[in-house]
Design a protein around this motif. Structure first.
Motif, PDB file in Angstrom:
ATOM      1  N   SER A  39       0.823  -1.217   0.000  1.00 33.46           N
ATOM      2  CA  SER A  39       0.000   0.000   0.000  1.00 33.46           C
ATOM      3  C   SER A  39       0.851   1.258   0.000  1.00 33.46           C
ATOM      4  CB  SER A  39      -0.919   0.026   1.222  1.00 33.46           C
ATOM      5  OG  SER A  39      -1.890  -0.977   1.136  1.00 33.46           O
ATOM      6  N   MET A  40       0.400   2.236  -0.799  1.00 31.20           N
ATOM      7  CA  MET A  40       1.021   3.559  -0.809  1.00 31.20           C
ATOM      8  C   MET A  40       0.057   4.603  -0.241  1.00 31.20           C
ATOM      9  SD  MET A  40       2.770   3.308  -4.590  1.00 31.20           S
ATOM     10  CE  MET A  40       3.676   4.841  -4.464  1.00 31.20           C
ATOM     11  N   THR A  41      -1.208   4.218  -0.017  1.00 27.07           N
ATOM     12  CA  THR A  41      -2.244   5.093   0.530  1.00 27.07           C
ATOM     13  C   THR A  41      -3.109   4.270   1.477  1.00 27.07           C
ATOM     14  OG1 THR A  41      -3.772   4.564  -1.261  1.00 27.07           O
ATOM     15  CG2 THR A  41      -2.378   6.505  -1.564  1.00 27.07           C
ATOM     16  N   GLN A  42      -4.017   4.939   2.176  1.00 22.56           N
ATOM     17  CA  GLN A  42      -4.959   4.243   3.038  1.00 22.56           C
ATOM     18  C   GLN A  42      -6.028   3.562   2.194  1.00 22.56           C
ATOM     19  OE1 GLN A  42      -6.576   6.977   5.875  1.00 22.56           O
ATOM     20  NE2 GLN A  42      -4.724   7.016   7.113  1.00 22.56           N
ATOM     21  N   ALA A  43      -6.657   2.549   2.777  1.00 27.37           N
ATOM     22  CA  ALA A  43      -7.715   1.818   2.084  1.00 27.37           C
ATOM     23  C   ALA A  43      -8.896   2.740   1.787  1.00 27.37           C
ATOM     24  CB  ALA A  43      -8.189   0.642   2.927  1.00 27.37           C
ATOM     25  N   GLY A  44      -9.580   2.455   0.664  1.00 28.93           N
ATOM     26  CA  GLY A  44     -10.794   3.183   0.319  1.00 28.93           C
ATOM     27  C   GLY A  44     -11.948   2.688   1.169  1.00 28.93           C
ATOM     28  N   ASN A  45     -13.117   3.292   0.961  1.00 26.48           N
ATOM     29  CA  ASN A  45     -14.252   2.885   1.785  1.00 26.48           C
ATOM     30  C   ASN A  45     -14.777   1.509   1.370  1.00 26.48           C
ATOM     31  OD1 ASN A  45     -15.478   3.512  -0.624  1.00 26.48           O
ATOM     32  ND2 ASN A  45     -17.053   4.786   0.254  1.00 26.48           N
ATOM     33  N   VAL A  74     -12.184  -1.204  -1.944  1.00 23.16           N
ATOM     34  CA  VAL A  74     -10.883  -1.015  -2.580  1.00 23.16           C
ATOM     35  C   VAL A  74      -9.863  -0.995  -1.459  1.00 23.16           C
ATOM     36  CG1 VAL A  74      -9.457   0.440  -4.050  1.00 23.16           C
ATOM     37  CG2 VAL A  74     -11.908   0.229  -4.504  1.00 23.16           C
ATOM     38  N   ILE A  75      -9.247  -2.139  -1.236  1.00 21.95           N
ATOM     39  CA  ILE A  75      -8.335  -2.320  -0.119  1.00 21.95           C
ATOM     40  C   ILE A  75      -7.046  -1.529  -0.330  1.00 21.95           C
ATOM     41  CG2 ILE A  75      -7.074  -4.029   1.241  1.00 21.95           C
ATOM     42  CD1 ILE A  75     -10.195  -4.195   1.356  1.00 21.95           C
ATOM     43  N   GLN A  76      -6.576  -1.488  -1.576  1.00 17.92           N
ATOM     44  CA  GLN A  76      -5.351  -0.749  -1.897  1.00 17.92           C
ATOM     45  C   GLN A  76      -5.603   0.118  -3.126  1.00 17.92           C
ATOM     46  OE1 GLN A  76      -2.870  -4.368  -2.042  1.00 17.92           O
ATOM     47  NE2 GLN A  76      -1.555  -3.342  -0.559  1.00 17.92           N
TER      48      GLN A  76
END
Length: 102
Positions: A29-35, A46-48
């Motif tokens: 991961s480069m960002t937090q998980a989506g909703n 969208v986990i990643q």
């Protein structure tokens, strides 16, 4: 298989082989998980949304090392005992774009 590293980033190791073709990819991961959304008895998230992807592609006796960016989503059926689910993702690198179930 998914886990969090010591920095708190989600990492997923995904492998799929069919006959003499396959992939071994690691999504970091480069960002937090989506909703995560509940649609009836199905849960999709969208986990990643953005991940660093590294790994190998296999075609017969040929192995190609790859690195690039991608995303990973996951869906599952929330009705017990029907707990089958799916993974979906994308991997993009110079001259290569792979989209599909994992």
């Amino acid at each position: 298989k998914g886990y969090q590293n010591s920095q708190g980033n989600w990492i997923f190791d995904l492998s799929l082989f069919l006959d003499d073709m396959g992939v071994n990819l690691t999504y970091t991961s480069m960002t937090q998980a989506g909703n995560i959304q509940h649609i009836g008895h199905v849960v999709v998230g969208v986990i990643q949304p953005k991940a660093q992807v590294t790994g190998t592609l296999h075609f017969g006796n040929t192995t190609i090392l790859v690195t690039g960016k991608g995303y990973h989503e996951h869906g599952w059926n929330a009705i017990v005992p029907y707990t089958q689910g799916w993974y979906w993702g994308k991997f993009v690198a110079p001259g290569l774009n792979v989209i599909g179930p994992m």
